[in-house]
Design an enzyme around this catalytic site. Structure first.
Site, short mmCIF file in Angstrom:
data_model
loop_
_atom_site.label_atom_id
_atom_site.label_comp_id
_atom_site.label_asym_id
_atom_site.label_seq_id
_atom_site.Cartn_x
_atom_site.Cartn_y
_atom_site.Cartn_z
N ARG A 157 128.05 42.94 -82.80
CA ARG A 157 128.56 42.46 -84.22
C ARG A 157 128.58 44.04 -84.89
O ARG A 157 127.81 44.91 -84.59
CB ARG A 157 127.40 41.79 -84.72
CG ARG A 157 127.40 40.22 -84.28
CD ARG A 157 128.80 39.63 -84.98
NE ARG A 157 128.78 38.35 -84.84
CZ ARG A 157 129.55 37.74 -83.71
NH1 ARG A 157 130.11 38.35 -82.74
NH2 ARG A 157 129.49 36.38 -83.42
N GLU B 34 134.57 43.75 -90.74
CA GLU B 34 135.72 43.60 -90.25
C GLU B 34 136.44 42.36 -90.84
O GLU B 34 135.80 41.37 -91.22
CB GLU B 34 135.55 43.40 -88.87
CG GLU B 34 134.85 42.02 -88.32
CD GLU B 34 134.63 42.00 -86.72
OE1 GLU B 34 134.18 42.83 -86.34
OE2 GLU B 34 134.74 41.00 -86.53
N HIS C 156 137.94 42.76 -82.05
CA HIS C 156 136.94 41.77 -81.72
C HIS C 156 137.47 40.62 -80.79
O HIS C 156 137.75 39.52 -81.07
CB HIS C 156 136.57 41.04 -83.13
CG HIS C 156 135.42 40.26 -82.89
ND1 HIS C 156 134.38 40.01 -83.89
CD2 HIS C 156 135.02 39.51 -81.98
CE1 HIS C 156 133.42 39.15 -83.55
NE2 HIS C 156 133.39 38.89 -82.54
C1 DGY Z 1 131.23 35.29 -80.24
O1 DGY Z 1 131.25 34.41 -79.48
O2 DGY Z 1 130.10 35.68 -81.00
C2 DGY Z 1 132.16 36.33 -80.43
O3 DGY Z 1 131.89 37.24 -81.12
C3 DGY Z 1 133.53 35.75 -81.21
O4 DGY Z 1 133.14 35.53 -82.61
#
Ligand code: DGY
Length: 328
Positions: A244, A273, A291
């Site tokens: 993240r 982001e 992402h």
């Molecule tokens: C998740 O599944 O957490 C991915 O980062 C997609 O948001």
């Protein structure tokens, strides 16, 4: 026969695969967001009026203010395994079930983590830009010479399902020595199967040739990798973040990359982001992706279907498939 108006109403807050909407429509009145606009909190609250369930993504914040504005809401199903967009205590207090999409994305995300690690260590983006720019005029012995992957030391920060899947790839596929740090140590059988050795964070930082971040974002993990941590890494090391934004201090990382305090980084997630720190856009030794770690068609469909399963199961039987919290 029940009338249409007696059916529960559900919102799908972002564009999803049509077959997933069709499955929801077998049970509910469904409002979609075909333009795929990211709604403001006020617009999301307005769209949620009268809805019992909603499918969200990491872009939609679910907090006490939203819940107070939407008293009919019973379930929020995130199409993501991470749920730092949820205030889970506030959801529990409001009696709203939270669900996420574990397991279905584990192997796909681990594949991508490894792809980003390889691209970073072997300077794939940097060398492609060089070639596309017409700068390649001769073969050279040291042209884009990067870091060895096979046989090197792979450090993993966060050793949940995805971390373990990355460990297996590194240990069994690439003969890497795997070390990890996690809030809790794995049981001996899982450590043996992943060929992973538990170390403290200081040893992880100083020993890893390639460090990959796979931990959830929380107040505790905010800037878990900042200037002080980067300073403990080898100058030849690479850093990969598929977890993240906010876990890495992106400004500090950009400085470290520019000053070659570490060799390179691969980032799939960013603080704030989809904005990306401008300094990251100007350093050459970083691979940047938007992402997409779980983004294969099959996996994104599985994630959306699992979110739909959660809403259908909870609103029709009272039991969700992958709940995060417990509500009365
Ligand atoms: C998740 O599944 O957490 C991915 O980062 C997609 O948001």
């Amino acid at each position: 026969m029940s009338s249409v108006s007696s059916r529960a109403s559900v919102l799908v807050s972002r564009s999803v695969f049509p077959e997933v909407v069709e499955r929801l429509r077998e049970h509910f009145d469904v409002q979609t967001n075909d333009e795929d606009a990211v709604w403001s909190p006020a617009e999301l609250a307005a769209r949620l009026q009268g809805k019992k369930g909603v499918l969200t993504t990491g872009s939609e914040r679910v907090d006490a203010a939203l819940l107070a504005a939407c008293p009919q809401l019973k379930i929020v199903a995130n199409i993501a395994v991470g749920y730092n967009n949820f205030d889970v205590p506030a959801m529990t207090a409001a009696g709203v079930l939270a669900t996420n999409t574990p397991d279905v994305l584990t192997e796909t995300t681990a594949d991508f983590g490894f792809a980003l690690l390889m691209a970073t260590a072997r300077r794939i983006s940097e060398s492609e830009h060089f070639l596309r720019a017409g700068q390649w005029n001769q073969w050279r012995l040291d042209l884009f010479a990067g870091a060895e992957v096979h046989g090197s030391t792979l450090g993993i920060l966060g050793m949940g399902r995805i971390g373990q899947a990355i460990a297996r790839r590194g240990a069994h596929g690439f003969g890497m020595k795997v070390i990890y740090h996690n809030r809790s140590r794995l049981d001996a059988a899982t450590e043996a199967e992943c060929k992973a050795r538990y170390v403290d964070k200081a040893e992880l930082l100083s020993s890893a040739d390639h460090l990959i971040l796979v931990l959830p974002y929380s107040a505790e993990s905010h800037h878990a990798i900042g200037a002080a941590e980067i300073a403990q890494m080898k100058p030849t090391a690479t850093l990969v973040n598929i977890a993240r934004g906010g876990i890495v201090d992106d400004a500090a990382l950009a400085v470290a990359l520019r000053e070659k305090r570490i060799a390179a980084a691969g980032l799939d997630v960013y603080e704030g982001e989809p904005k990306v720190h401008p300094d990251l856009l100007t350093v050459p030794n970083v691979v940047l992706t938007p992402h997409i770690a779980s983004a294969t068609i099959a996996t994104r469909k599985a994630m959306a279907n699992l979110a739909a399963d959660n809403v259908i199961a909870f609103l029709t039987t009272g039991r969700a498939v992958t709940p995060i919290n417990t509500v009365a």
